[in-house]
Design a protein around this motif. Sequence first.
Motif, PDB file in Angstrom:
ATOM      1  N   ARG A  74      -2.809 -10.656   0.275  1.00 22.78           N
ATOM      2  CA  ARG A  74      -2.694 -10.835  -1.107  1.00 22.78           C
ATOM      3  C   ARG A  74      -2.380 -12.102  -1.913  1.00 22.78           C
ATOM      4  O   ARG A  74      -2.771 -12.310  -2.927  1.00 22.78           O
ATOM      5  CB  ARG A  74      -1.457  -9.966  -1.494  1.00 22.78           C
ATOM      6  N   LEU A 121      -2.539  -5.549  -6.223  1.00 24.07           N
ATOM      7  CA  LEU A 121      -2.859  -6.594  -5.313  1.00 24.07           C
ATOM      8  C   LEU A 121      -3.531  -8.057  -5.893  1.00 24.07           C
ATOM      9  O   LEU A 121      -3.318  -8.991  -5.354  1.00 24.07           O
ATOM     10  CB  LEU A 121      -3.879  -6.065  -4.258  1.00 24.07           C
ATOM     11  N   HIS A 159      -4.892   0.478  -4.615  1.00 25.43           N
ATOM     12  CA  HIS A 159      -3.738  -0.546  -4.827  1.00 25.43           C
ATOM     13  C   HIS A 159      -4.047  -1.823  -5.442  1.00 25.43           C
ATOM     14  O   HIS A 159      -3.383  -2.776  -5.462  1.00 25.43           O
ATOM     15  CB  HIS A 159      -3.283  -0.839  -3.564  1.00 25.43           C
ATOM     16  N   ARG A 203      -4.495  -6.283   2.163  1.00 26.97           N
ATOM     17  CA  ARG A 203      -3.119  -6.396   1.401  1.00 26.97           C
ATOM     18  C   ARG A 203      -2.295  -7.388   2.034  1.00 26.97           C
ATOM     19  O   ARG A 203      -1.548  -8.160   1.175  1.00 26.97           O
ATOM     20  CB  ARG A 203      -2.454  -5.046   1.650  1.00 26.97           C
TER      21      ARG A 203
END
Length: 559
Positions: free
Chosen positions: A206, A255, A251, A203
Amino acid sequence: MNHQTMLLFVLAAVAVIVVVRWVASHTGLPAAALLPLIGIAYALLPGPNISLDPGLVLTVVLPPLLYSAALDSSLLGIRRNLRIVVSLSVVLVLLTALLVGVGFHLFVAGATLAAGIAIGAAIAPPDPVAALAVGRRVNLPPKLVTIIQGEGLLNDATALTILKVAVVAAVGSGFSFPSAVGQFVLAAAGGVAVGAVVAWAVRLARPLTVDPLLSNAISLATPFVAYLLGEELHVSGVLAVVIAGLIVGHHTPRLTSGASRLQTSAVWRLVDFLLEGFVFLLIGQQLPTVVRGLHQYETSTVVAAVAVSVGVVLLLRPAWLVLIQVLPRSLHTRLGGTSDEDEPDEPSGTREARRAERNARRLTRREVVALSWAGTRGVISLAAIFTLPLTTDSGAPFPDRNLLLFCTFVVVLVTLVGQGLTFAPLVRALDLRANDNDQARVRNEARSAAVEAALARLDEVAAEEPDLAEAVNTTRDQLQTRLARYRGRLDLLQSVESSEAPTSPEYEAALRIRRAAIDAQREELLRWRDAGQLSDEGLRILERELDHEELLLPKRAPR
């Protein structure tokens, strides 16, 4: 085997995988069941063979397959069915290992309890590839697909941890039950933590995932990073891969960019296709290796060992599924701290919704039968049993190693081919399929809600920047046309009582016209390129635009 021979072997394997995939798509037979049979046939012919390298499978093959499956799984769906998923992927794996171990100790001459538990751990975890391939083709309900996915993601970590503990006991390195339990809990908790950390790191990356190439590189590296980090910290690397995949997959819409998602999805489909094909071919080629070491055993010993292994695998799963459905409701408390009992002060509407959700989570008789037959074993079982050491700490041969290899191969072959080939007819006989109408209705409701949100945002833009009124009105007209189409589809879906989503002749005609228009544009672009009026680079750019437009068209009536 020299490099040229290896290259020829790989090319031949790819050709076989492609042909089998074509046959499977035209006959309905699962490729996961056909490929091991071809592997066996090849293994019986003279010529070079490839032996299964368990370290290579566990380190190079298993992480990407598990990660890809986790990306495609539903974190919310697994959490919704967490009780049944955990009961199958943890409790049932433990019971299978113990029962096989006890069976070997009691009915197989000379077998030790530890060696029996070792093979029990190896054959305990189902490999859902074959079952899911068939299930999606026969339109298995999403609830069962989620359960099979969740079980297949989590059971490998349980089985491999049990195997390590059993091997320690079998080789005489010292064993204590409290230590074994502590090791299991530590490995599981550590694997979850490592997976969460890796997902967090992805994450943080990103900003790099806007570029599709960088996004693909990060995605392909993630399962190996999670696995190696987990193993380096002496926790479950397999569970780390699964947890990382579930979190990243959940996610991913936030992302990554749309272009990155399209390319990454295509890359993982290719990885799955080739790795699964090679794996199932490799399973069949291990037959000479596992048969070669049986000469030292009496026929009665081999028969007893195979009967215990296959019997426990085939009978315990349906028995366990039935048992967990007939237990008293007080024992059906969901994991995660949420009780199935009604709260005394909650509103009646909420109480009824909770009861409906509980009933939806419970399995019907037909679902129990389908899940009972979805326990196909695969390469994880073979890779696990091949990791058994050749000798104990005292230098003596590992007890009954060759017999354990053979029993594992038989279990894999019986379940992969037997259950794999019969799963589709069983599901059809049970008339167990997804409700297409309900799924199509939910999707169209979501589409309508998304367009309404876009229209609301346009109103905000028009109020904040009046100079953009013309562009806003043009976009609003396009969205309102799309919304009208979605609402019309919803009216049609809600007007029928069948579980089959109704078709729309008008929409089908519109689809044919749009495809014909795209084909005409492609032909014209090719004429421009062939006439030298358009460069190949320009052709590829314009062709990609048409490809994305075509990708948005459904293959059949809109759902």
